[in-house]
Design an enzyme around this catalytic site. Structure first.
Site, PDB file in Angstrom:
ATOM      1  N   HIS A   1      39.350  39.051  41.892  1.00 42.42           N
ATOM      2  CA  HIS A   1      40.558  39.691  41.361  1.00 42.42           C
ATOM      3  C   HIS A   1      41.452  38.713  40.596  1.00 42.42           C
ATOM      4  O   HIS A   1      42.652  38.960  40.442  1.00 42.42           O
ATOM      5  CB  HIS A   1      41.336  40.375  42.502  1.00 42.42           C
ATOM      6  CG  HIS A   1      40.623  41.583  43.045  1.00 42.42           C
ATOM      7  ND1 HIS A   1      40.932  42.178  44.243  1.00 42.42           N
ATOM      8  CD2 HIS A   1      39.592  42.312  42.533  1.00 42.42           C
ATOM      9  CE1 HIS A   1      40.137  43.218  44.451  1.00 42.42           C
ATOM     10  NE2 HIS A   1      39.310  43.309  43.435  1.00 42.42           N
TER      11      HIS A   1
ATOM     12  N   GLN B   1      38.763  38.150  47.309  1.00 43.97           N
ATOM     13  CA  GLN B   1      39.562  39.114  46.548  1.00 43.97           C
ATOM     14  C   GLN B   1      40.985  38.585  46.387  1.00 43.97           C
ATOM     15  O   GLN B   1      41.820  39.226  45.754  1.00 43.97           O
ATOM     16  CB  GLN B   1      39.604  40.452  47.294  1.00 43.97           C
ATOM     17  CG  GLN B   1      38.251  41.110  47.434  1.00 43.97           C
ATOM     18  CD  GLN B   1      38.284  42.171  48.524  1.00 43.97           C
ATOM     19  OE1 GLN B   1      38.582  43.329  48.265  1.00 43.97           O
ATOM     20  NE2 GLN B   1      37.996  41.784  49.743  1.00 43.97           N
TER      21      GLN B   1
ATOM     22  N   TYR C   1      55.573  38.190  39.717  1.00 42.29           N
ATOM     23  CA  TYR C   1      54.459  37.254  39.926  1.00 42.29           C
ATOM     24  C   TYR C   1      54.952  35.822  40.140  1.00 42.29           C
ATOM     25  O   TYR C   1      54.360  35.059  40.908  1.00 42.29           O
ATOM     26  CB  TYR C   1      53.433  37.355  38.786  1.00 42.29           C
ATOM     27  CG  TYR C   1      52.492  38.514  39.017  1.00 42.29           C
ATOM     28  CD1 TYR C   1      51.398  38.389  39.861  1.00 42.29           C
ATOM     29  CD2 TYR C   1      52.737  39.762  38.445  1.00 42.29           C
ATOM     30  CE1 TYR C   1      50.556  39.457  40.119  1.00 42.29           C
ATOM     31  CE2 TYR C   1      51.904  40.845  38.696  1.00 42.29           C
ATOM     32  CZ  TYR C   1      50.809  40.687  39.534  1.00 42.29           C
ATOM     33  OH  TYR C   1      49.988  41.760  39.807  1.00 42.29           O
TER      34      TYR C   1
ATOM     35  N   ASN D   1      37.755  41.011  61.781  1.00 45.69           N
ATOM     36  CA  ASN D   1      38.935  41.809  61.449  1.00 45.69           C
ATOM     37  C   ASN D   1      39.529  42.302  62.765  1.00 45.69           C
ATOM     38  O   ASN D   1      38.784  42.755  63.631  1.00 45.69           O
ATOM     39  CB  ASN D   1      38.535  43.007  60.564  1.00 45.69           C
ATOM     40  CG  ASN D   1      39.729  43.607  59.822  1.00 45.69           C
ATOM     41  OD1 ASN D   1      40.766  43.898  60.418  1.00 45.69           O
ATOM     42  ND2 ASN D   1      39.582  43.793  58.519  1.00 45.69           N
ATOM     43  N   PRO D   2      40.845  42.233  62.927  1.00 46.97           N
ATOM     44  CA  PRO D   2      41.420  42.740  64.183  1.00 46.97           C
ATOM     45  C   PRO D   2      41.363  44.264  64.291  1.00 46.97           C
ATOM     46  O   PRO D   2      41.508  44.816  65.374  1.00 46.97           O
ATOM     47  CB  PRO D   2      42.873  42.251  64.140  1.00 46.97           C
ATOM     48  CG  PRO D   2      43.151  41.892  62.728  1.00 46.97           C
ATOM     49  CD  PRO D   2      41.851  41.600  62.051  1.00 46.97           C
TER      50      PRO D   2
ATOM     51  N   GLY E   1      38.785  39.761  56.947  1.00 43.69           N
ATOM     52  CA  GLY E   1      40.133  40.153  56.552  1.00 43.69           C
ATOM     53  C   GLY E   1      40.213  41.051  55.335  1.00 43.69           C
ATOM     54  O   GLY E   1      41.124  40.923  54.529  1.00 43.69           O
TER      55      GLY E   1
ATOM     56  N   ARG F   1      55.881  35.667  43.719  1.00 45.16           N
ATOM     57  CA  ARG F   1      54.695  35.605  44.572  1.00 45.16           C
ATOM     58  C   ARG F   1      54.058  34.208  44.507  1.00 45.16           C
ATOM     59  O   ARG F   1      53.624  33.663  45.513  1.00 45.16           O
ATOM     60  CB  ARG F   1      53.671  36.655  44.133  1.00 45.16           C
ATOM     61  CG  ARG F   1      54.139  38.081  44.382  1.00 45.16           C
ATOM     62  CD  ARG F   1      53.117  39.099  43.933  1.00 45.16           C
ATOM     63  NE  ARG F   1      51.882  39.021  44.706  1.00 45.16           N
ATOM     64  CZ  ARG F   1      50.751  39.647  44.370  1.00 45.16           C
ATOM     65  NH1 ARG F   1      50.694  40.375  43.281  1.00 45.16           N
ATOM     66  NH2 ARG F   1      49.683  39.545  45.115  1.00 45.16           N
TER      67      ARG F   1
HETATM   68  N1  APR Z   1      42.743  38.072  60.185  1.00 44.04           N
HETATM   69  C1  APR Z   1      41.750  38.880  59.735  1.00 44.04           C
HETATM   70  N2  APR Z   1      41.984  40.094  59.202  1.00 44.04           N
HETATM   71  C2  APR Z   1      43.264  40.515  59.137  1.00 44.04           C
HETATM   72  C3  APR Z   1      44.343  39.734  59.603  1.00 44.04           C
HETATM   73  C4  APR Z   1      44.047  38.457  60.151  1.00 44.04           C
HETATM   74  N3  APR Z   1      44.999  37.644  60.596  1.00 44.04           N
HETATM   75  N4  APR Z   1      45.498  40.426  59.383  1.00 44.04           N
HETATM   76  C5  APR Z   1      45.150  41.577  58.797  1.00 44.04           C
HETATM   77  N5  APR Z   1      43.810  41.653  58.661  1.00 44.04           N
HETATM   78  C6  APR Z   1      43.005  42.704  58.057  1.00 44.04           C
HETATM   79  C7  APR Z   1      43.585  44.093  58.134  1.00 44.04           C
HETATM   80  O1  APR Z   1      43.207  44.728  59.350  1.00 44.04           O
HETATM   81  C8  APR Z   1      42.974  44.769  56.904  1.00 44.04           C
HETATM   82  O2  APR Z   1      41.722  45.347  57.233  1.00 44.04           O
HETATM   83  O3  APR Z   1      42.953  42.416  56.669  1.00 44.04           O
HETATM   84  C9  APR Z   1      42.755  43.608  55.928  1.00 44.04           C
HETATM   85  C10 APR Z   1      43.695  43.591  54.742  1.00 44.04           C
HETATM   86  O4  APR Z   1      43.444  44.734  53.955  1.00 44.04           O
HETATM   87  P1  APR Z   1      44.075  44.913  52.488  1.00 44.04           P
HETATM   88  O5  APR Z   1      45.550  44.662  52.531  1.00 44.04           O
HETATM   89  O6  APR Z   1      43.591  46.228  51.986  1.00 44.04           O
HETATM   90  O7  APR Z   1      43.473  43.702  51.670  1.00 44.04           O
HETATM   91  P2  APR Z   1      42.131  43.598  50.846  1.00 44.04           P
HETATM   92  O8  APR Z   1      40.999  44.234  51.580  1.00 44.04           O
HETATM   93  O9  APR Z   1      42.001  42.159  50.461  1.00 44.04           O
HETATM   94  O10 APR Z   1      42.482  44.468  49.579  1.00 44.04           O
HETATM   95  C11 APR Z   1      41.663  44.396  48.468  1.00 44.04           C
HETATM   96  O11 APR Z   1      43.303  45.486  47.105  1.00 44.04           O
HETATM   97  O12 APR Z   1      45.557  45.399  47.167  1.00 44.04           O
HETATM   98  C12 APR Z   1      44.465  45.169  46.352  1.00 44.04           C
HETATM   99  O13 APR Z   1      43.936  43.569  44.720  1.00 44.04           O
HETATM  100  C13 APR Z   1      44.411  43.697  46.034  1.00 44.04           C
HETATM  101  O14 APR Z   1      42.666  42.075  46.455  1.00 44.04           O
HETATM  102  C14 APR Z   1      43.364  43.155  47.014  1.00 44.04           C
HETATM  103  C15 APR Z   1      42.460  44.367  47.201  1.00 44.04           C
END
Ligand code: APR
Length: 261
Positions: A121, A103, A69, A227-228, A201, A72
């Site tokens: 989170h 999150q 941590y 989201n891409p 995202g 990070r």
């Molecule tokens: N802009 C927008 N979206 C994006 C970009 C970008 N530049 N780059 C990636 N993404 C999208 C991906 O396509 C994906 O759908 O962001 C998303 C990231 O997904 P996760 O990694 O699963 O993140 P998240 O949804 O925040 O996860 C939720 O899970 O890992 C645990 O506690 C952690 O808070 C996190 C939670």
């Protein structure tokens, strides 16, 4: 990548009275903060994030988990908010009744000027005592703004709470733990009462956080997704803007500013 003009989304945003912006790791990706699942690079690659981010891992090896941590935290400190974070703060000015629910455990929304994001989170910058009540840690040394980079794989003993002597732990939600009650309540209430929820995202697969856009959709709010990639939230979204947060959000804000209100 095909860019969809944000006209329809801009009109929804401009006319909304109450807005929720719901963000995930994707909004910080363009600041160089890797998504959680991409986080274990280099010397950390031999570990599994889902096994480090647990209460059991901290009890078994607190120095290892605290070291991860700290590493990070140092990386987030070096990152800067990107145009997606700045546009999110601009939405709060455009529509004063906006609640930002994230999150993410980084502080890039705060540094972009967002007012009091709801951290579902937790936060890398709010360490807690593991003693009774899990109160904010009393640290004899303040948390440094610019911590030294501990380097990959460094084991660092966590500090002890100056108030009660228990170990201090990262103030984030680990796998298997409940979300902070006040944050979850604030997010659910905001989602249930908004006209527009803008989700940015997030993969929409991590529960209970992923319920937030679903609650808004069930209550009749228009969901706009940035989201891409496709996600399970495509089906509940009135508008899907395929692109990155730093590309799409500034264009959306500019279009909303000139849309009829
Ligand atoms: N802009 C927008 N979206 C994006 C970009 C970008 N530049 N780059 C990636 N993404 C999208 C991906 O396509 C994906 O759908 O962001 C998303 C990231 O997904 P996760 O990694 O699963 O993140 P998240 O949804 O925040 O996860 C939720 O899970 O890992 C645990 O506690 C952690 O808070 C996190 C939670």
């Amino acid at each position: 990548m095909e860019q969809v003009p944000p006209t329809e989304a801009a009109a929804l945003l401009a006319q909304a009275r109450r807005v929720v912006v719901f963000t995930g790791a994707g909004i910080s990706a363009e600041s160089g903060v890797p998504t959680f699942r991409d986080d274990l690079t280099g010397l950390w690659a031999r570990f599994d994030a889902t096994q480090l981010a647990t209460p059991e891992a901290f009890h078994a090896d607190p120095d290892l988990v605290w070291g991860w941590y700290e590493w990070r935290r140092a990386r987030v400190r070096r990152a800067r908010p990107n145009p997606g974070h700045l546009a999110t703060a601009a939405i709060e000015s455009l529509c004063p009744d906006t609640v930002l629910v994230t999150q993410n455990v980084d502080d890039l929304h705060e540094r972009a000027g967002s007012r009091s994001p709801v951290h579902l989170h937790g936060s890398l910058f709010a360490p807690r005592c593991i003693g009774a009540g899990a109160h904010p840690a009393a640290l004899s040394e303040p948390v440094e703004d610019e911590p030294a980079d501990p380097g990959e794989g460094a084991r660092i003993p966590p500090p002890r709470c100056a108030h009660c002597g228990w170990l201090v732990r990262p103030g984030v939600v680990w796998f298997g733990e409940a979300l902070p009650e006040a944050a979850l309540t604030a997010a659910v209430e905001a989602a249930a009462g908004c006209d527009v929820l803008l989700t940015v995202g997030t993969s929409g697969v991590v529960y209970p956080a992923a319920e937030i856009p679903l609650i808004a959709a069930r209550r009749g709010a228009a969901v706009i997704q940035v989201n891409p990639e496709p996600t399970p939230l495509d089906d509940v979204s009135a508008v899907n803007l395929r692109g990155t947060a730093a590309q799409v959000l500034p264009a959306l804000v500019a279009a909303a500013r000139s849309a009829p209100r």
